[in-house]
Scaffold this active site. Structure first.
Site, PDB file in Angstrom:
ATOM      1  N   MET A 172       0.802  -1.515  -0.040  1.00  0.00           N
ATOM      2  CA  MET A 172       0.015   0.162   0.070  1.00  0.00           C
ATOM      3  C   MET A 172       0.768   1.147  -0.023  1.00  0.00           C
ATOM      4  O   MET A 172       0.294   2.405   0.266  1.00  0.00           O
ATOM      5  CB  MET A 172      -0.912  -0.190   1.136  1.00  0.00           C
ATOM      6  CG  MET A 172      -1.834  -1.183   1.342  1.00  0.00           C
ATOM      7  SD  MET A 172      -3.363  -0.779   2.003  1.00  0.00           S
ATOM      8  CE  MET A 172      -2.894  -0.703   3.639  1.00  0.00           C
TER       9      MET A 172
ATOM     10  N   SER B 258       6.258  -0.505  10.244  1.00  0.00           N
ATOM     11  CA  SER B 258       4.843  -0.528   9.747  1.00  0.00           C
ATOM     12  C   SER B 258       4.733   1.016   9.176  1.00  0.00           C
ATOM     13  O   SER B 258       5.360   1.922   9.804  1.00  0.00           O
ATOM     14  CB  SER B 258       4.136  -0.759  10.879  1.00  0.00           C
ATOM     15  OG  SER B 258       2.825  -0.440  10.440  1.00  0.00           O
TER      16      SER B 258
ATOM     17  N   GLN C 145      -2.883 -12.137   7.341  1.00  0.00           N
ATOM     18  CA  GLN C 145      -3.142 -12.084   5.929  1.00  0.00           C
ATOM     19  C   GLN C 145      -2.376 -13.162   5.159  1.00  0.00           C
ATOM     20  O   GLN C 145      -3.046 -13.530   4.326  1.00  0.00           O
ATOM     21  CB  GLN C 145      -2.404 -10.674   5.679  1.00  0.00           C
ATOM     22  CG  GLN C 145      -2.310 -10.422   4.113  1.00  0.00           C
ATOM     23  CD  GLN C 145      -1.914  -9.056   3.962  1.00  0.00           C
ATOM     24  OE1 GLN C 145      -2.743  -7.900   4.297  1.00  0.00           O
ATOM     25  NE2 GLN C 145      -0.675  -8.445   3.682  1.00  0.00           N
TER      26      GLN C 145
ATOM     27  N   GLY D  32       4.643 -10.415   3.675  1.00  0.00           N
ATOM     28  CA  GLY D  32       5.512 -10.372   5.012  1.00  0.00           C
ATOM     29  C   GLY D  32       4.716 -11.197   6.138  1.00  0.00           C
ATOM     30  O   GLY D  32       3.623 -11.265   6.203  1.00  0.00           O
TER      31      GLY D  32
ATOM     32  N   GLN E 137     -10.304  -2.542   1.947  1.00  0.00           N
ATOM     33  CA  GLN E 137      -9.858  -3.290   3.341  1.00  0.00           C
ATOM     34  C   GLN E 137      -9.854  -2.250   4.462  1.00  0.00           C
ATOM     35  O   GLN E 137      -9.498  -2.712   5.357  1.00  0.00           O
ATOM     36  CB  GLN E 137      -8.449  -3.867   2.943  1.00  0.00           C
ATOM     37  CG  GLN E 137      -7.354  -2.972   2.860  1.00  0.00           C
ATOM     38  CD  GLN E 137      -6.139  -3.676   2.315  1.00  0.00           C
ATOM     39  OE1 GLN E 137      -6.033  -3.951   1.291  1.00  0.00           O
ATOM     40  NE2 GLN E 137      -5.158  -3.901   3.387  1.00  0.00           N
TER      41      GLN E 137
ATOM     42  N   HIS F 127       9.418  -3.467   3.408  1.00  0.00           N
ATOM     43  CA  HIS F 127       8.804  -3.624   2.084  1.00  0.00           C
ATOM     44  C   HIS F 127       9.996  -3.951   1.247  1.00  0.00           C
ATOM     45  O   HIS F 127      10.088  -4.792   0.474  1.00  0.00           O
ATOM     46  CB  HIS F 127       8.081  -2.489   1.606  1.00  0.00           C
ATOM     47  CG  HIS F 127       6.949  -2.070   2.245  1.00  0.00           C
ATOM     48  ND1 HIS F 127       6.965  -0.809   3.271  1.00  0.00           N
ATOM     49  CD2 HIS F 127       5.648  -2.660   2.523  1.00  0.00           C
ATOM     50  CE1 HIS F 127       5.664  -0.749   3.637  1.00  0.00           C
ATOM     51  NE2 HIS F 127       4.956  -1.872   3.253  1.00  0.00           N
TER      52      HIS F 127
ATOM     53  N   LEU G 103       6.744   3.221   1.474  1.00  0.00           N
ATOM     54  CA  LEU G 103       7.518   1.996   1.793  1.00  0.00           C
ATOM     55  C   LEU G 103       8.661   2.633   2.696  1.00  0.00           C
ATOM     56  O   LEU G 103       9.248   3.418   2.762  1.00  0.00           O
ATOM     57  CB  LEU G 103       8.114   1.410   0.313  1.00  0.00           C
ATOM     58  CG  LEU G 103       7.173   1.240  -0.899  1.00  0.00           C
ATOM     59  CD1 LEU G 103       7.626   1.091  -2.105  1.00  0.00           C
ATOM     60  CD2 LEU G 103       6.117   0.374  -0.490  1.00  0.00           C
ATOM     61  N   HIS G 104       8.968   1.193   3.826  1.00  0.00           N
ATOM     62  CA  HIS G 104       9.989   1.312   4.493  1.00  0.00           C
ATOM     63  C   HIS G 104      10.881  -0.050   4.103  1.00  0.00           C
ATOM     64  O   HIS G 104      10.594  -0.657   3.361  1.00  0.00           O
ATOM     65  CB  HIS G 104       9.392   1.207   6.085  1.00  0.00           C
ATOM     66  CG  HIS G 104       8.648   0.355   6.154  1.00  0.00           C
ATOM     67  ND1 HIS G 104       8.796  -1.227   6.198  1.00  0.00           N
ATOM     68  CD2 HIS G 104       6.904   0.363   6.589  1.00  0.00           C
ATOM     69  CE1 HIS G 104       7.640  -1.728   6.535  1.00  0.00           C
ATOM     70  NE2 HIS G 104       6.773  -0.924   6.669  1.00  0.00           N
ATOM     71  N   ALA G 105      12.030  -0.016   5.026  1.00  0.00           N
ATOM     72  CA  ALA G 105      12.871  -1.338   4.877  1.00  0.00           C
ATOM     73  C   ALA G 105      12.280  -2.592   4.852  1.00  0.00           C
ATOM     74  O   ALA G 105      12.748  -3.623   4.271  1.00  0.00           O
ATOM     75  CB  ALA G 105      13.996  -1.109   5.957  1.00  0.00           C
TER      76      ALA G 105
HETATM   77  P1  AMP Z   1       1.267  -3.177   3.511  1.00  0.00           P
HETATM   78  O1  AMP Z   1       1.894  -2.075   2.575  1.00  0.00           O
HETATM   79  O2  AMP Z   1       1.422  -2.629   4.884  1.00  0.00           O
HETATM   80  O3  AMP Z   1       0.040  -3.542   2.836  1.00  0.00           O
HETATM   81  O4  AMP Z   1       2.361  -4.307   3.420  1.00  0.00           O
HETATM   82  C1  AMP Z   1       2.948  -4.731   2.174  1.00  0.00           C
HETATM   83  C2  AMP Z   1       3.867  -6.045   2.428  1.00  0.00           C
HETATM   84  O5  AMP Z   1       4.776  -5.712   3.292  1.00  0.00           O
HETATM   85  C3  AMP Z   1       2.941  -7.373   3.375  1.00  0.00           C
HETATM   86  O6  AMP Z   1       3.134  -8.517   2.722  1.00  0.00           O
HETATM   87  C4  AMP Z   1       3.448  -6.996   4.474  1.00  0.00           C
HETATM   88  O7  AMP Z   1       3.339  -8.132   5.339  1.00  0.00           O
HETATM   89  C5  AMP Z   1       4.910  -6.430   4.319  1.00  0.00           C
HETATM   90  N1  AMP Z   1       5.456  -5.884   5.718  1.00  0.00           N
HETATM   91  C6  AMP Z   1       4.832  -4.929   6.158  1.00  0.00           C
HETATM   92  N2  AMP Z   1       5.716  -4.441   7.284  1.00  0.00           N
HETATM   93  C7  AMP Z   1       6.757  -5.383   7.087  1.00  0.00           C
HETATM   94  C8  AMP Z   1       7.999  -5.627   8.072  1.00  0.00           C
HETATM   95  N3  AMP Z   1       8.155  -4.824   8.887  1.00  0.00           N
HETATM   96  N4  AMP Z   1       8.697  -6.539   7.725  1.00  0.00           N
HETATM   97  C9  AMP Z   1       8.568  -7.356   6.459  1.00  0.00           C
HETATM   98  N5  AMP Z   1       7.299  -7.129   5.642  1.00  0.00           N
HETATM   99  C10 AMP Z   1       6.520  -6.330   6.007  1.00  0.00           C
END
Ligand code: AMP
Length: 283
Positions: free
Chosen positions: A30, A187, A155, A149, A61, A37, A33-35
């Site tokens: 979504m 997050s 999920q 993740g 969602q 992602h 992005l962070h480390a």
């Molecule tokens: P999101 O953008 O929050 O929907 O997350 C996208 C993907 O990144 C999902 O598969 C998450 O599980 C994964 N993700 C989110 N935070 C982390 C994290 N701290 N470490 C590894 N994967 C993550």
């Protein structure tokens, strides 16, 4: 890296790759992005010849009182970050591209059983939104492998069932949770936290580790859950759940089971809702 907004252009690129026999990896996000992602993108690279990431803040969602409107949207920053990770294509569709009939008149994909409790109970409709958008993205991207993740453990189980039950020919790879040095799981929502809340949020991972230690020390499941809740509440986390479940399907474990368990926590600090989990290997 190509930035693509339309499904048709995406299809054209992916079709050309597949015609060359290249294996396509996919990382749905979504954005903001962070480390964590980026570690998924790096993992996708190891499993594929080309990597597609998507950035789409999926309206279906989010519940009516959730943070859809204020969810951080940082596409330019995300684009630069993905480029630095040698991602090959960023798919950033508009809502109409994913939901041609509008988000509330969409075909809905609903995964039973593993979505019933925990996040599914706290956030009605959330997993229908997730399963629906992931199905659509899978159909559009047609990847060979997709990376998710473990941070969002429920999920992950939902997508596993979705892929198997609907017969998507996609290999799923799950990625470990990246954490701050305090233990706080990275997050996009962490940026809602004040500096003081961010420090307090470290209690979540500390509690998950303490749950594992308590199980190793032979405490009962009920005691472990009760102590975890007390610890979280004492640090100011308004706890929604702090539980031990079967890692396989999130069902309630039999009282003496010590194999295949996972601890899961959700709660609020101020208005920010945080989740985390830890698979309890070898307790
Ligand atoms: P999101 O953008 O929050 O929907 O997350 C996208 C993907 O990144 C999902 O598969 C998450 O599980 C994964 N993700 C989110 N935070 C982390 C994290 N701290 N470490 C590894 N994967 C993550």
């Amino acid at each position: 890296m190509q930035l693509v907004h339309h499904a048709e252009s995406l299809r054209r690129v992916v079709r050309a790759w597949r015609a060359q026999g290249l294996r396509v990896g996919f990382v749905p996000t979504m954005g903001n992005l962070h480390a964590g992602h980026y570690s998924l993108v790096a993992l996708a690279r190891r499993h594929a010849d080309r990597v597609v990431a998507s950035v789409f803040v999926n309206p279906t969602q989010f519940g009516p009182n959730e943070d859809f409107a204020r969810y951080p949207r940082t596409l330019e920053q995300d684009r630069a970050g993905l480029e630095a990770q040698q991602c090959d294509l960023l798919f950033a569709p508009a809502v109409e591209e994913i939901y041609p009939y509008g988000p509330w008149q969409t075909v809905v994909v609903s995964v039973p059983v593993v979505t019933a409790s925990l996040e599914g109970a706290s956030r009605p409709g959330h997993f229908d939104g997730v399963a629906t958008v992931v199905s659509k993205l899978f159909s559009l991207v047609q990847p060979d492998v997709a990376v998710f993740g473990r941070k969002d453990y429920q999920q992950l189980l939902t997508i596993r069932r979705l892929v198997r039950d609907l017969g998507f020919p996609i290999e799923l790879v799950d990625a470990p949770t990246l954490r701050e040095s305090s233990g706080l799981a990275m997050s996009s929502r962490n940026q809602y936290l004040s500096a003081e809340e961010r420090e307090r949020a470290a209690v979540i991972y500390a509690t998950l580790r303490a749950m594992r230690e308590a199980l190793r020390a032979g405490r009962s499941l009920d005691a472990v859950e009760a102590e975890a809740r007390l610890r979280l509440e004492a640090a100011g986390l308004r706890t929604e759940y702090a539980v031990v479940r079967r890692a396989e399907d999130l069902g309630d474990p039999a009282p003496n089971t010590r194999d295949g368990l996972i601890g899961l926590v959700a709660g609020r600090l101020g208005s920010t809702r945080l989740i985390d989990n830890l698979v309890f290997d070898g307790v």
